[in-house]
Design an enzyme around this catalytic site. Structure first.
Site, short mmCIF file in Angstrom:
data_model
loop_
_atom_site.label_atom_id
_atom_site.label_comp_id
_atom_site.label_asym_id
_atom_site.label_seq_id
_atom_site.Cartn_x
_atom_site.Cartn_y
_atom_site.Cartn_z
N ARG A 24 0.85 -1.20 0.00
CA ARG A 24 0.00 0.00 0.00
C ARG A 24 0.88 1.23 0.00
NH1 ARG A 24 -3.20 -2.24 5.02
NH2 ARG A 24 -1.02 -2.78 5.32
N ASP A 61 2.25 5.04 -0.23
CA ASP A 61 1.78 6.32 0.32
C ASP A 61 1.57 7.35 -0.77
OD1 ASP A 61 1.93 5.59 3.08
OD2 ASP A 61 4.12 5.73 2.93
N ARG A 117 11.81 4.65 3.12
CA ARG A 117 12.07 6.09 3.24
C ARG A 117 12.86 6.40 4.51
NH1 ARG A 117 6.16 8.39 2.30
NH2 ARG A 117 7.16 10.36 2.95
#
Lengths: 245, 245
Positions: free
Chosen positions: B49, B51, B198
């Site tokens: 999923r 972002d 990230r």
């Protein structure tokens, strides 16, 4: 003091280069930032007035900036103000006689075709024309017909008055793009007529699709009749790559 | 009938993958098109999923489509309905037991850094994190500390409940990007925690800037304390590259 400014931009969300009332344009955005820094109106002159949706990696402009602003770090100052889809890639002080358009010796535009049969990647869609597979041998042969110093009237759209429709098209070269199944066509010339590259690409793609023979392409060129040539190719594939002085 | 659908998208103008009321999401757009073709509600399950702002070249979803629609040319039908910033790159019928997330053996994310000191090209801005120059030797050494099967709690943002914060990070590899002065970091793992890539990139960039030593990076990993690690890197550089089954 005269400056030469080199610019890159993604044309997708601009209504082209030229200032138009109520429209978001590259020239308008640049002039607004320059005028704000200089606290007086600044006008810029571009090497090529790109259309809406057309990109640039090496657009060149000149402008005269006040001497009292000579200490401004122009590139950094402009890039901190300009929108995210345009960037100043270089600034240099030039002779007062430098003119972005009329001093140019040669310009290069690239036009990128996506040859994938099944889909175009969304990451690439704003930067290509999705034609699907093309016969590249035929296109290269067609390119040979189009190069040279000749009257490109058949490949010019109306709208901008010009003294002559003769241009010297030095070369059309073909290269594989950096993304899979992309063909990059590079056009070098001493100058280009309005939408000339997009019209030449439309002709070459018609040849690559087998819809137009080399002989017919030559006949279109010699007819000097815009109506004889295929419709203009999309803006998305086009990029003003470089201007040589 | 169960189908495996592979998707590419530019995440810039999506509020991420997951359906949210009143938001433009990738899942929402795909489910809307599938439901329209099937004339009944269709739900899809994604491998990852992503972002808001995160891109994909190889997102995989599974869904169950009615047998009476078996003759639909799914890829073509979907691509004619989907918005321009997402594209179906493949559709295949799969076993009923196939599950996009839990059947996955490995996933790869890329994270692209722009190392140019002076500017970032507007064409690349939506797809990179513009860090400027970094010490790549230090980053490669740092990557060695992070790889392996370990508890990545320090590099997980809260928000998604998970049973375990242990993941097997097979490899972090570095390559020159296809554009000048870009560094592409590829992360292969059996799975990723929320915003793990990230957060790992933020750690590696801090190492590459000389703000964090290898020893400190190891301490952060071992602390199992999210507060100890640098702030999450921007979404723009991240791309879900591939899912292996």
């Amino acid at each position: 003091m005269r400056y030469k400014i080199t610019l890159a931009y993604t044309g997708t969300h601009f209504s082209g280069w030229q200032v138009q009332p109520g429209q978001r344009t590259v020239q308008g955005s640049l002039e607004e930032s320059l005028s704000r820094i200089c606290a007086q109106p600044v006008r810029v002159q571009a090497a090529g007035r790109t259309d809406a949706g057309v990109h640039a990696l090496g657009q060149v402009v000149h402008c005269d900036l006040p001497k009292k602003r000579a200490a401004v770090p122009w590139q950094r100052a402009l890039n901190s103000m300009l929108p995210a889809d345009m960037t100043v890639t270089g600034v240099e002080a030039v002779d007062q006689k430098f003119h972005a358009r009329s001093s140019a010796l040669a310009k290069a535009y690239t036009y990128t075709l996506c040859l994938r049969p099944d889909f175009v990647l969304p990451q690439r869609r704003p930067f290509v024309w999705w034609t699907g597979p093309l016969d590249q041998d035929k296109m290269m042969a067609g390119a040979g017909i189009l190069t040279g110093k000749t009257d490109f009237c058949s490949f010019m759209n109306v709208g901008t008055p010009v003294r002559s429709t003769v241009r010297d098209l030095f070369a059309i070269s073909f290269a594989r793009g950096i993304f899979a199944e992309e063909l990059v066509c590079t056009f070098w010339a001493d100058g280009f007529l309005k939408q000339m590259v997009r019209n030449l690409v439309a002709g070459l793609v018609a040849v690559g699709r087998g819809r137009l023979s080399r002989k017919e392409l030559l006949e279109i060129l010699e007819s000097r009749d815009r109506g004889a040539a295929p419709a203009t190719a999309p803006a998305s594939g086009l990029c003003l790559q470089e201007v040589r002085y």
